[in-house]
Write a protein that holds these residues in place. Structure first.
Motif, mmCIF file in Angstrom:
data_model
loop_
_atom_site.group_PDB
_atom_site.id
_atom_site.type_symbol
_atom_site.label_atom_id
_atom_site.label_comp_id
_atom_site.label_asym_id
_atom_site.label_seq_id
_atom_site.Cartn_x
_atom_site.Cartn_y
_atom_site.Cartn_z
ATOM 1 N N LYS A 2 -4.717 -10.093 7.764
ATOM 2 C CA LYS A 2 -4.626 -8.837 8.529
ATOM 3 C C LYS A 2 -5.537 -7.758 7.942
ATOM 4 O O LYS A 2 -5.812 -7.745 6.748
ATOM 5 N N LYS A 3 -5.987 -6.869 8.798
ATOM 6 C CA LYS A 3 -6.727 -5.692 8.352
ATOM 7 C C LYS A 3 -5.717 -4.568 8.132
ATOM 8 O O LYS A 3 -4.649 -4.556 8.758
ATOM 9 N N ILE A 4 -6.090 -3.629 7.267
ATOM 10 C CA ILE A 4 -5.183 -2.517 6.953
ATOM 11 C C ILE A 4 -5.719 -1.242 7.601
ATOM 12 O O ILE A 4 -6.923 -0.949 7.515
ATOM 13 N N ILE A 5 -4.836 -0.492 8.236
ATOM 14 C CA ILE A 5 -5.179 0.864 8.700
ATOM 15 C C ILE A 5 -4.388 1.820 7.814
ATOM 16 O O ILE A 5 -3.151 1.771 7.784
ATOM 17 N N HIS A 6 -5.112 2.641 7.069
ATOM 18 C CA HIS A 6 -4.462 3.492 6.065
ATOM 19 C C HIS A 6 -4.254 4.906 6.626
ATOM 20 O O HIS A 6 -5.211 5.629 6.876
ATOM 21 N N PHE A 7 -2.982 5.279 6.798
ATOM 22 C CA PHE A 7 -2.595 6.642 7.190
ATOM 23 C C PHE A 7 -1.901 7.305 6.002
ATOM 24 O O PHE A 7 -1.298 6.633 5.169
ATOM 25 N N PHE A 118 1.861 -6.780 -0.445
ATOM 26 C CA PHE A 118 1.865 -5.313 -0.376
ATOM 27 C C PHE A 118 2.970 -4.818 -1.308
ATOM 28 O O PHE A 118 4.133 -5.187 -1.112
ATOM 29 N N ILE A 119 2.600 -3.987 -2.280
ATOM 30 C CA ILE A 119 3.602 -3.496 -3.235
ATOM 31 C C ILE A 119 3.670 -1.972 -3.118
ATOM 32 O O ILE A 119 2.736 -1.256 -3.501
ATOM 33 N N GLY A 120 4.765 -1.480 -2.540
ATOM 34 C CA GLY A 120 4.966 -0.038 -2.351
ATOM 35 C C GLY A 120 5.711 0.558 -3.530
ATOM 36 O O GLY A 120 6.710 0.000 -3.993
ATOM 37 N N LEU A 121 5.208 1.697 -4.020
ATOM 38 C CA LEU A 121 5.841 2.377 -5.154
ATOM 39 C C LEU A 121 6.385 3.735 -4.697
ATOM 40 O O LEU A 121 5.806 4.376 -3.810
ATOM 41 N N LYS A 158 1.082 -14.069 -7.352
ATOM 42 C CA LYS A 158 -0.223 -14.633 -7.718
ATOM 43 C C LYS A 158 -0.704 -15.673 -6.710
ATOM 44 O O LYS A 158 -1.898 -15.921 -6.594
ATOM 45 N N ASP A 159 0.231 -16.262 -5.991
ATOM 46 C CA ASP A 159 -0.153 -17.229 -4.956
ATOM 47 C C ASP A 159 -0.742 -16.552 -3.720
ATOM 48 O O ASP A 159 -1.307 -17.226 -2.856
ATOM 49 N N CYS A 160 -0.556 -15.232 -3.632
ATOM 50 C CA CYS A 160 -1.115 -14.502 -2.479
ATOM 51 C C CYS A 160 -2.631 -14.387 -2.618
ATOM 52 O O CYS A 160 -3.164 -14.323 -3.732
ATOM 53 N N GLN A 161 -3.299 -14.324 -1.483
ATOM 54 C CA GLN A 161 -4.762 -14.186 -1.496
ATOM 55 C C GLN A 161 -5.182 -12.784 -1.935
ATOM 56 O O GLN A 161 -6.223 -12.604 -2.546
ATOM 57 N N LYS A 162 -4.382 -11.788 -1.574
ATOM 58 C CA LYS A 162 -4.742 -10.392 -1.854
ATOM 59 C C LYS A 162 -3.513 -9.619 -2.312
ATOM 60 O O LYS A 162 -2.387 -9.936 -1.902
ATOM 61 N N THR A 163 -3.756 -8.573 -3.114
ATOM 62 C CA THR A 163 -2.664 -7.701 -3.565
ATOM 63 C C THR A 163 -3.057 -6.248 -3.337
ATOM 64 O O THR A 163 -4.148 -5.823 -3.729
ATOM 65 N N ILE A 164 -2.166 -5.524 -2.701
ATOM 66 C CA ILE A 164 -2.412 -4.119 -2.379
ATOM 67 C C ILE A 164 -1.282 -3.282 -2.970
ATOM 68 O O ILE A 164 -0.105 -3.552 -2.720
ATOM 69 N N ILE A 165 -1.638 -2.265 -3.759
ATOM 70 C CA ILE A 165 -0.646 -1.339 -4.309
ATOM 71 C C ILE A 165 -0.744 -0.050 -3.492
ATOM 72 O O ILE A 165 -1.851 0.456 -3.272
ATOM 73 N N LYS A 199 -6.667 -17.550 -13.744
ATOM 74 C CA LYS A 199 -5.229 -17.810 -13.748
ATOM 75 C C LYS A 199 -4.453 -16.609 -13.211
ATOM 76 O O LYS A 199 -3.313 -16.705 -12.817
ATOM 77 N N LYS A 200 -5.081 -15.430 -13.268
ATOM 78 C CA LYS A 200 -4.398 -14.228 -12.794
ATOM 79 C C LYS A 200 -5.100 -13.706 -11.564
ATOM 80 O O LYS A 200 -6.294 -13.417 -11.596
ATOM 81 N N LYS A 201 -4.373 -13.573 -10.502
ATOM 82 C CA LYS A 201 -4.949 -12.942 -9.317
ATOM 83 C C LYS A 201 -4.928 -11.438 -9.526
ATOM 84 O O LYS A 201 -3.958 -10.868 -10.005
ATOM 85 N N GLY A 202 -6.021 -10.778 -9.151
ATOM 86 C CA GLY A 202 -6.165 -9.359 -9.446
ATOM 87 C C GLY A 202 -5.574 -8.437 -8.398
ATOM 88 O O GLY A 202 -4.824 -8.852 -7.515
ATOM 89 N N ILE A 203 -5.931 -7.152 -8.516
ATOM 90 C CA ILE A 203 -5.489 -6.135 -7.569
ATOM 91 C C ILE A 203 -6.689 -5.838 -6.670
ATOM 92 O O ILE A 203 -7.784 -5.559 -7.159
ATOM 93 N N ASP A 204 -6.498 -5.873 -5.381
ATOM 94 C CA ASP A 204 -7.608 -5.694 -4.443
ATOM 95 C C ASP A 204 -7.753 -4.263 -3.946
ATOM 96 O O ASP A 204 -8.850 -3.845 -3.562
ATOM 97 N N ALA A 205 -6.658 -3.527 -3.895
ATOM 98 C CA ALA A 205 -6.741 -2.146 -3.404
ATOM 99 C C ALA A 205 -5.581 -1.322 -3.954
ATOM 100 O O ALA A 205 -4.473 -1.826 -4.121
ATOM 101 N N VAL A 206 -5.886 -0.043 -4.244
ATOM 102 C CA VAL A 206 -4.847 0.938 -4.557
ATOM 103 C C VAL A 206 -5.017 2.070 -3.552
ATOM 104 O O VAL A 206 -6.091 2.676 -3.470
ATOM 105 N N LEU A 207 -3.985 2.313 -2.765
ATOM 106 C CA LEU A 207 -4.080 3.264 -1.649
ATOM 107 C C LEU A 207 -3.030 4.366 -1.823
ATOM 108 O O LEU A 207 -1.886 4.089 -2.176
ATOM 109 N N PHE A 208 -3.444 5.607 -1.568
ATOM 110 C CA PHE A 208 -2.542 6.741 -1.819
ATOM 111 C C PHE A 208 -2.987 7.947 -1.007
ATOM 112 O O PHE A 208 -3.933 7.874 -0.205
ATOM 113 N N GLY A 209 -2.301 9.067 -1.183
ATOM 114 C CA GLY A 209 -2.635 10.287 -0.444
ATOM 115 C C GLY A 209 -2.386 11.503 -1.313
ATOM 116 O O GLY A 209 -2.906 11.599 -2.407
ATOM 117 N N HIS A 210 -1.564 12.428 -0.827
ATOM 118 C CA HIS A 210 -1.055 13.605 -1.518
ATOM 119 C C HIS A 210 -2.047 14.759 -1.639
ATOM 120 O O HIS A 210 -1.719 15.869 -1.272
#
Ligand SMILES: [Fe+2]
Ligand SMILES: [Fe+2]
Length: 283
Positions: A2-7, A118-121, A158-165, A199-210
């Motif tokens: 999927k593509k991401i639309i960031h609001f 997708f990891i929401g904080l 880690k089995d995921c293709q992509k990781t988004i924080i 061996k470690k899948k990385g972080i592909d995006a960090v998305l935020f606002g504020h």
């Protein structure tokens, strides 16, 4: 994938923002189809001031997005738990009930969609104490950071293709009284997962606002995409675009869609008028 639309920073309840966001959703539904190809990710400040009425209006907008078949993910910002400068913990449960339909969800919130993690904080997690609840800072807290590290280390992630924080508060460019207090601790954790080791899948995006800046800070912690989405509804003239992110392609292919329609011309016309008036005064 999927593509991401960031609001971000929609600020429903502030004059005109509800109407603008509805227009954005209408235009999005026209130009971004099939909707099932996208995840709409909203990095907080969905409302301008927490109230039952503003929550209801925001929920109506999110329901409209899901009604169009977009997958929607959201995290809270400082305005979602109070006025923006003063938070009240009573809104935490109300926010979860209203926007997740489950008062027991916890952060980090992991959603795996099409092999994308997708990891929401919640950057308001440690901003609800007697003193901390004042002003517009953010803090994740040691408990949430430890859980984030644990999630990043799981085989499932880690089995995921992509990781988004994704989170609300800006993790760099600290502005006094608006900073993410434990940004360095977050950076230390994310830096452990740079994609150097197979061996470690990385972080592909960090998305935020504020901060409503709309700035790209790619390369922070060696992460390719580090984006501030600005304010989707252009509150008080803030940059407000609708970034479309395709993690299958290099970041240079990401682009800012314009879903404002007539509202964009409404906001730009006064600038044009002022410019023409200045030209006229020089004659
Ligand atoms: Fe905001
Ligand atoms: Fe904010």
């Amino acid at each position: 994938m999927k593509k991401i639309i960031h609001f971000s920073d929609v600020h429903i309840g502030y004059e005109g923002m509800y109407e603008r966001f509805r227009a954005v959703i209408n235009h999005l539904a026209m130009i971004k189809q099939p909707a099932g190809n996208y995840v709409v990710l909203i990095t907080g400040d969905i409302v301008d001031e927490a109230s039952d009425q503003s929550y209801d209006l925001a929920k109506e907008c999110l329901d409209k997005l899901t009604g169009h078949k977009y997958h929607v993910l959201i995290v809270p910002g400082n305005h979602d738990y109070g006025s923006g400068n003063c938070a009240d913990k009573k809104w935490v449960t109300k926010f979860k009930k209203c926007f997740f339909g489950d008062q027991n969800i916890s952060y980090p919130k992991l959603d795996i969609i099409d092999e994308m993690a997708f990891i929401g904080l919640d950057s308001m997690a440690k901003e609800l104490g007697t003193v901390d609840r004042l002003l517009a800072n953010g803090e994740l807290g040691t408990v949430q950071l430890k859980k984030l590290d644990d999630i990043l280390n799981t085989k499932k992630r880690k089995d995921c293709q992509k990781t988004i924080i994704y989170l609300h508060h800006h993790p760099m460019d600290p502005i006094p009284l608006h900073e993410l207090k434990d940004a360095k601790k977050l950076a230390a954790i994310l830096s452990k997962y740079v994609r150097k080791d197979d061996k470690k899948k990385g972080i592909d995006a960090v998305l935020f606002g504020h901060l409503h800046l709309g700035k790209k800070s790619n390369g922070w912690c060696d992460i390719q995409r580090v984006y501030d989405a600005g304010a989707t509804t252009m509150k008080d003239g803030s940059p407000g675009f609708h970034r479309v992110i395709d993690l299958d392609l290099p970041p240079v292919y990401d682009y800012d869609a314009d879903c404002h329609g007539e509202y964009a011309s409404v906001t730009r016309l006064p600038l044009l008028k002022t410019f023409l008036e200045l030209l006229g005064s020089r004659k």
